[in-house]
Design an enzyme around this catalytic site. Structure first.
Site, mmCIF file in Angstrom:
data_model
loop_
_atom_site.group_PDB
_atom_site.id
_atom_site.type_symbol
_atom_site.label_atom_id
_atom_site.label_comp_id
_atom_site.label_asym_id
_atom_site.label_seq_id
_atom_site.Cartn_x
_atom_site.Cartn_y
_atom_site.Cartn_z
ATOM 1 C CG ASP A 27 -0.204 -0.004 2.546
ATOM 2 O OD1 ASP A 27 0.701 -0.863 2.715
ATOM 3 O OD2 ASP A 27 -0.504 0.840 3.411
ATOM 4 C CD GLU A 63 4.227 0.848 6.926
ATOM 5 O OE1 GLU A 63 5.089 1.132 7.770
ATOM 6 O OE2 GLU A 63 3.843 1.669 6.053
#
Length: 471
Positions: free
Chosen positions: A90, A153
């Site tokens: 991400d 994250e």
């Protein structure tokens, strides 16, 4: 056994490594819960990036596994113990002001430009190819090797939380998501919202009314844009002149325009990672500072003066009374990354506090609670990821030091950071690269890039590290 030339092995696969890195970078894998589905609970983009890595691994003969559509892993080798390489696919939102499409992954001047090039898709692909090299060489290992891939994250870490509810904890590991040489200390990360308590509207003294104010999208980013819509009485031109003068003095980009009775004020700052706010220019704070000095109603004045008094020009928590520093990990830092205000709902500040390894967050939060009570605010949505520290004497660190020094010819110093990497989810885990000493840290900034040379060097280092740690 013949000595392995790890860089030569990387160069044999250079074109494929770059192509696969670009393919991953093309995917806009930003958290998108508004459009979540059952098979993409964090949004289509992050799921597409996860699927891409799992399919790549399956193609190359790794054992892939999808865990609840928010994480996954690729594994090879045999043994009781498990070496973990913790990565994430991400990315933070791209922001404005790029010189090229942030997802085009253009190569210019020996660099690959894209959101996620440095944090963390480039390093993820470097670690993947490192695993691929070790696997293809058929080297004897005593541990299984597993790349764990997360998709959250940059936000709430729901990916690793979910993953470790279902899967085993690696014996040791590293996260290629920060700086070389070796990060053995990570500050604690406390995220929270400071919310203005309800109070009566009193417009009697207000010649400037704030209709709305908004800045920032993430706790861990310095906001690079802020917008306020205001209504002004008879002194419209005077307020606009003050705005222009203030922003020119601060050497910031700005704009304004009038629409009937309303004036829209916009400020452009400089984005940076929230772990070191001094690397950016917080557009929200500058606009809040300007508004705090205007004749506002009591509700707006309380919010903007609170922001100005406790956050403007102070990223160390001095004005909040929570400043702290230690020799292991440095200063406590404060980054207000999200601001919002309307007369109806009042004001809110979303911030991240990166606190040193020896700091007691319970005591720090108690100080904040006491201060906010006197100021008419309270803390909401508090979360706390504790600091992480691995002793230098451990096998993991000694091995990574040896590998780094052999590959670079430079001393492997241990460092501490304010960012949080997946390494903190392991008992024996450290962050290991990919940013080499002397390189600018442009993660979370516009025109994020990674040097192709560094991508190749990191791959060679990771390949040797995987081999030495898994023997």
């Amino acid at each position: 056994m013949k000595k392995i030339d790890w860089m030569q092995e990387v160069l044999k696969r250079k074109e494929a490594l770059i192509k696969d890195t670009q393919e991953l970078l093309h995917i806009k894998s930003v958290l998108d819960e508004e459009n979540a589905t059952e098979d993409a609970p964090l949004g289509k983009g992050v799921k597409e990036a996860l699927d891409y890595m799992l399919q790549l691994g399956e193609r190359d003969g790794f054992l892939p596994k999808n865990v609840e559509n928010v994480a996954g892993h690729l594994e090879f080798g045999e043994g009781e113990e498990l070496l973990g390489i913790l990565c994430h696919v991400d990315v933070v939102p791209e922001g404005d002001g790029w010189s090229s499409d942030p997802y085009a992954a253009e190569i210019r001047d020996g660099k690959i430009f894209a959101r996620g090039a440095l944090d963390d898709k480039g390093p993820t692909m470097a670690a993947y190819y490192a695993m691929k090299i070790v696997k293809e060489l058929g080297l004897p290992l005593n541990k299984r090797v597993r790349m764990i891939i997360g998709t959250d994250e940059e936000s709430g870490w729901r990916c690793v939380d979910t993953y470790f509810k279902h899967e085993e904890m690696p014996t040791l590991g590293f996260a290629p998501d920060a700086d070389f040489p070796i990060i053995n200390a990570e500050k604690g990360i406390a995220d929270m919202d400071m919310v203005q308590k309800e109070m009566e509207q009193d417009l009697s003294d207000a010649s400037v009314k704030v209709v709305s104010f908004v800045s920032g999208k993430r706790y861990n980013m310095v906001p690079d844009h802020a917008r306020a819509i205001i209504m002004v009485g008879d002194n419209e031109e005077d307020v606009i002149k003050q705005f222009i003068t203030f922003m020119q003095q601060k050497e910031l980009e700005y704009s304004y325009y009038k629409n009937d009775e309303q004036i829209t004020l916009e400020v452009i700052g400089l984005s940076a990672h929230g772990m070191e706010p001094r690397n950016g220019r917080n557009a929200g704070l500058y606009l809040a500072k300007f508004l705090a000095d205007q004749p506002l109603d009591k509700k707006a004045a309380r919010y903007f003066q609170f922001v100005s008094r406790y956050f403007y020009d102070d990223s160390r928590g001095v004005n909040l009374g929570v400043a702290y520093s230690d020799d292991i990990s440095g200063d406590l830092t404060i980054n207000p990354g999200k601001f919002s205000y309307t007369p109806e709902s009042g004001g809110r500040i979303g911030m991240t506090c990166r606190y040193p390894v020896t700091n007691n967050m319970d005591q720090t939060k108690a100080k904040l609670d006491a201060l906010l009570e006197t100021e008419g605010f309270y803390i909401d949505h508090f979360s706390d990821s504790k600091p992480h520290h691995v002793d230098e004497k451990e096998f993991l660190i000694q091995t990574l030091k040896k590998v780094y020094e052999e590959q670079t010819g430079e001393k492997a110093e241990l460092i501490a950071i304010g960012g949080g990497t997946y390494a903190r989810s392991l008992k024996s885990g450290v962050a290991f690269g990919p940013l080499f000493p002397g390189r600018p840290d442009i993660a979370h900034q516009k025109d994020e890039y990674m040097f192709i040379e560094d991508l190749l060097k990191a791959t060679a280092i990771y390949a040797q590290a995987i081999y030495e740690l898994a023997q």
